[in-house]
Design a protein around this motif. Sequence first.
Motif: not given
Length: 673
Positions: A388-391, A410-414, A566-567, A624-626
């Motif tokens: 799994e990936t975690y931030f 919560y964020f989308l781009h990195y 933004w969900h 279903l989020v983020n």
Amino acid sequence: MENTVEQENYKIQKPENWAPKIDDNQLIESIKESDFSNKQVEEGRDFCYLLDKVYYTSDNENSEYACVAYTLNEPSNLESASVKDVVVEENETYIIHRISVLREGVLIDKIADTKIKVLDSENQSEGGILSSNKKVNITIKDLRLYDVLITEDSRVKVFTDRDFMRKEFLKYVYVTPSTYWAYGNYKFTFINDRKDPIAYKKAFFRDDEGNVLEPEIKHLKKGERFVIEKQDYINFFDTNREIAPFIDFATDSSWVDLANYIAPLYEEIYSKASLKEFAPKLVEKLDAITDKDEQLQFAIDYVQNHVYYIFNADEMNGHKPQEPSVTYENKQGDCKAKSVLLKVVLDYINVDSSVVLVNFNTDHYITHYLPSLLTFNHVILKINYKGETYFIDATSRDEFGLIENRGFIYFLHYLEVKQNQGLQIREPHKFSYYGINEKVDFSAQNSIGKLKLVTTYKGNRANYMRKYFKNTNKREIVDSWNNFLFYTLNYSNDRNGTDIRTIFKDAVIEIVSDDKKLNEFTIQYNAEIENPYFTDQQQNRFLMYFDRNMVKNGARDFMHTDIPFWHNFDNEKYEVNLLTDQKIDTQEKYTIQESTINNPYFDYTSRKKVTKNGASIYIDYKPLVNLEIPQKDFEEFRNAHHTVADSNFGIGIDIIEQGLLNMLKYSFKKRLK
């Protein structure tokens, strides 16, 4: 003119060679009434006769120039014009070229009536935010209503060695002006005097029908200019539903090139020293933990809670992190320093991680911007663990739980700080647990109601509620729950204006348990209520429990045309049990109504169980989020939330009153259904 401190942060002098040269006669000539200006003033709009803005960039400095002449027809504008603060960064100078007013056709120099103070712009140091910014306070005496104020000034930021990133890369976003002002003459100029080409991208500009135009990307070589010039101009866009048109200027580059530029800076820091050498006591504690999950939790907790977070505004844009040995020794550092230290700790325990660049505040805009390292303003850690990936944000405090139970960011781009990386987009997320799991028991016996809520919070919710209970007065907490229940039980419609404390007698709320590994925080609320029934104007009685927090009004009311919704909701689960010693209508429509919603972006079910003296509802909500809801799917998404709001977010039971007349009324009501 009165100068109270040294003038190193501001000067009074002529504009630089790259700026326009505007003499008094040109100014007076530009401040002429016209049909356009008269119309704006008649409509109560302030009028700007002239706005000439220039942004100049070279390999040694970034500078901005502005000459503006505008009316002081409104008392609020007169007040704001009389006193102004200008915040300047380290090695940035605010330069005043002209302060004048045109009064009854006469141009009056106001420099002599101007008082300037330089103050520290340092008001958050106790919170670990360090900045050497200064605040230039400008006070102009004897401005009068209906003057035309003329100011001409510049800001010049000369690069130092610490600004190596700004030397190498430019990032500037030009935003079209406020819709409040009308302009007689409006001009914006961007001058590239750097050796490297500057790309620029126009975004959210519209055609005559209001449709957003496709973005344009063009380039400016050294010495070239981009100019926007308009006469009798008002910037029309819907501020409530549309993004202001903007132009993003950035040094021409790709995300992969930028990742390859920054990755060596971090790789050099990682290799400076081993954890065993500079943190032997920490290594000893890590080695003593045999469970891998607990070892990882300890590592995260240590960096988050034992190393103090300091945001150094002057160093943040440099992107060169502090060495982990220094961070460990001093027990303090900014987001880069703390993230690098955590990575070095995780490297020691063989947990894969990498530093990533983010900007939570402008996350939506990142794909609309050109690639630039200066887009990002924060550094966090990406951890790959057990598939799994975690931030993890190393600057957070009061976070708890094994890694799968910690708060979700919560964020989308990195941009991952590794070689050959492009801009990445996170996958949508489904929680494996419920953020809220609540059981409600509400019984009415002999006209006395007994109410009990047992609520378990997890993840972000647990972290928040733990802090809330720690930092908030118990009476205030109880009042908050009482107020929520006042509306949930519908008492707001039959006893509005009543002191809520007299309705919920002997209300208490207690912490039942706090599991720091599972990151579960459980509370229990109890209260006794005289006259627990809601009574309508026809004297019909009901027991009701409708939790409006389940109705996502943000989704139902969302109307923006340029920003997708933004969900970011939690999984929620509720069980509500209503019981009475009275006979109830077991066939009432809303008492037995159930729902099943299978929208692509959330599943929602409500199931009922009805007996002769009560009813229960079981609600399960899993989103279903983020992610941003695509515009083509949004109306269906909104309508699904309307379905939830249509009495599917709670339960009510109708009391059948005793007596022959009431029984006849009930029978007649049934025949009408």
